[in-house]
Enzyme design. Structure first.
Site, PDB file in Angstrom:
ATOM      1  N   LYS A   1       0.858  -1.185   0.000  1.00 24.56           N
ATOM      2  CA  LYS A   1       0.000   0.000   0.000  1.00 24.56           C
ATOM      3  C   LYS A   1       0.896   1.238   0.000  1.00 24.56           C
ATOM      4  O   LYS A   1       2.025   1.147   0.445  1.00 24.56           O
ATOM      5  CB  LYS A   1      -0.904   0.017   1.245  1.00 24.56           C
ATOM      6  CG  LYS A   1      -1.657  -1.282   1.510  1.00 24.56           C
ATOM      7  CD  LYS A   1      -2.861  -1.405   0.626  1.00 24.56           C
ATOM      8  CE  LYS A   1      -3.639  -2.688   0.947  1.00 24.56           C
ATOM      9  NZ  LYS A   1      -4.742  -2.933   0.037  1.00 24.56           N
TER      10      LYS A   1
ATOM     11  N   HIS B   1      -6.657 -13.449  -7.335  1.00 25.08           N
ATOM     12  CA  HIS B   1      -7.453 -12.488  -6.571  1.00 25.08           C
ATOM     13  C   HIS B   1      -8.883 -12.514  -7.085  1.00 25.08           C
ATOM     14  O   HIS B   1      -9.116 -12.709  -8.273  1.00 25.08           O
ATOM     15  CB  HIS B   1      -6.866 -11.081  -6.703  1.00 25.08           C
ATOM     16  CG  HIS B   1      -7.459 -10.133  -5.706  1.00 25.08           C
ATOM     17  ND1 HIS B   1      -8.704  -9.568  -5.879  1.00 25.08           N
ATOM     18  CD2 HIS B   1      -7.006  -9.689  -4.509  1.00 25.08           C
ATOM     19  CE1 HIS B   1      -8.979  -8.811  -4.824  1.00 25.08           C
ATOM     20  NE2 HIS B   1      -7.982  -8.867  -3.982  1.00 25.08           N
TER      21      HIS B   1
END
EC number: 4.1.1.39
Length: 466
Positions: free
Chosen positions: A165, A284
């Site tokens: 992130k 994902h």
């Protein structure tokens, strides 16, 4: 025989309660909410018809084939407890309706036009039984759980990961630096966020190069095998494979794909490439909640998980039970077992409608990710067991001292939980104590414990068992 034109009730042809299912049939459990005034038999038969051979009127060409051989059949209907006018309809499909080795074709039939059907207020596919005869036409996961452990040389514990992130906006060099610090601190994997493909601020090739450098540097310093899930998802299949080829040339162990937004055809192509070239494949599930979150319409995630095991992937995100994303414990563990085990008994208390035999298709490692931190470690270790990846994005990068200490805190917490479990301690009852003990000698863990001691995400799950 004269042809009789006109509209005929579906249930006359497609509702067959006396039907004995065959071992080669694909079985589906649909949650059906009919429009007012539509009887459940007609609704169930309509689902069977519209997802197999039927159309809205009888057609002349029906006489040129054998409907009995090819039609889907609604063979059982159960009312849903606690709901008025909602039913579980069981449908059997003959295997000949489906192309071999194609999840795309299977879904086009079973969850295609029928979901827009006017006679139904809502429709949800709860579960599928895939017969061994059909499973054997798929390659499945590129490598599976055991091969992955052997390649990574890591046994007896869950693997640790971290999503880098901020997910968007970092340059490739800074991104690689963040990866290096996490891997150096003790994580097994770092991960591209699902939205990281090849944007103007960071093109894919630059990212791949800097992440590969991070992996090799961290491996040299720690003596452990490391990986970074390089997201190969792209706008075209050709571009996706090009990225996977480049990853292989760099010698990295694993790539990643967003299988729902990328599509099953692309995913299966990538899985085949990964098996042929020794790459692990991390999957994902971006977009899954669009399909699976509503209780009465769409498709349950356990079906998407089964489809992924057929299409191919070595890891898949599967909820955390304790973090920030949707997922009830029994339901989650139900499809976690469907991903990992070779044989799963029918168990309605966990939402499993059919006994499923995977006939030695490799298993998929579930990935717990989303709003988890060191205090969750005992619960995660107990819930998911060894064959899992626990991913702490904010729970690593949010550490007050930075990424590497955040990684250290997670690794120390995990090793403490695994040791406690191996000593026979009760992780559920003694969880907090098990984390506090090592924090006395690990300042990194102590700092993490202090930051996240009060954080909880406590909302009732939307999608619960009946």
């Amino acid at each position: 025989v004269g042809f009789k034109a006109g509209v005929k009730e579906y249930k006359l042809t497609y509702y067959t309660p006396e039907y004995e299912t065959k071992d080669t049939d694909i079985l589906a459990a649909f949650r059906v909410t009919p429009q007012p005034g539509v009887p459940p038999e007609e609704a169930g038969a309509a689902v069977a018809a519209e997802s197999s051979t039927g159309t809205w009127t009888t057609v002349w060409t029906d006489g040129l084939t054998s409907l009995d051989r090819y039609k889907g059949r609604c063979y059982n209907i159960e009312p849903v407890l606690g709901e008025t006018d909602q039913y579980i309809c069981y449908v059997a499909y003959p295997l000949d309706l489906f192309e071999e080795g194609s999840v795309t074709n299977m879904f086009t039939s079973i969850v295609g036009n029928v979901f827009g059907f006017k006679a139904l207020r809502a429709l949800r596919l709860e579960d599928l039984r895939i017969p061994p005869a059909y499973i054997k036409t798929f390659q499945g996961p590129p490598h599976g759980i055991q091969v992955e452990r052997d390649e990574l040389n890591k046994y007896g514990r869950p693997l640790l990961g971290c999503t880098i992130k901020p997910k968007l906006g970092l340059s490739a060099k800074n991104y690689g630096r963040a990866c290096y610090e996490c891997l150096r601190g003790g994580l097994d994997f770092t991960k591209d966020d699902e939205n990281v493909n090849s944007q103007p601020f960071m093109r894919w090739r630059d990212r791949f190069l800097f992440c590969a450098e991070a992996i090799y540097k961290a491996q040299a310093e720690t003596g452990e095998i490391k990986g970074h899930y390089l997201n190969a998802t792209a706008g075209t299949c050709e571009e996706m494979i090009k990225r996977a080829v480049f990853a292989r040339e760099l010698g990295v162990p694993i790539v990643m794909h967003d299988y729902l937004t990328g599509g099953f055809t692309a995913n299966t192509s990538l899985a085949h490439y990964c098996r042929d070239n020794g790459l692990l494949l991390h999957i994902h599930r971006a977009m899954h909640a669009v399909i699976d979150r509503q209780k009465n319409h769409g498709m349950h995630f356990r079906v998407l998980a089964k489809a992924l095991r057929l299409s191919g992937g070595d890891h898949i995100h599967s909820g955390t039970v304790v973090g920030k994303l949707e997922g009830e414990r029994d339901i989650t563990l139900g499809f976690v077992d469907l991903l990992r085990d070779d044989f799963i008994e029918k168990d309605r208390s966990r939402g499993i409608y059919f006994t499923q035999d995977w006939v030695s298709l490799p298993g998929v490692i579930p990935v717990a990710s989303g709003g988890i931190h060191v205090w969750h470690m005992p619960a995660l270790t107990e819930i998911f067991g060894d064959d899992s990846v626990l991913q702490f994005g904010g729970g690593t990068l949010g550490h007050p001292w930075g990424n590497a200490p955040g990684a250290v805190a997670n690794r120390v917490a995990l090793e403490a939980c695994v040791q406690a479990r191996n000593e026979g301690r009760d992780l559920a009852a003694e969880g907090n104590e098990i984390i506090r003990e090592p924090s006395k000698w690990s300042p990194e863990l102590a700092a993490a414990c202090e930051v996240w001691k009060e954080i909880k995400f406590e909302f009732k799950a939307v999608d619960t068992l009946d």
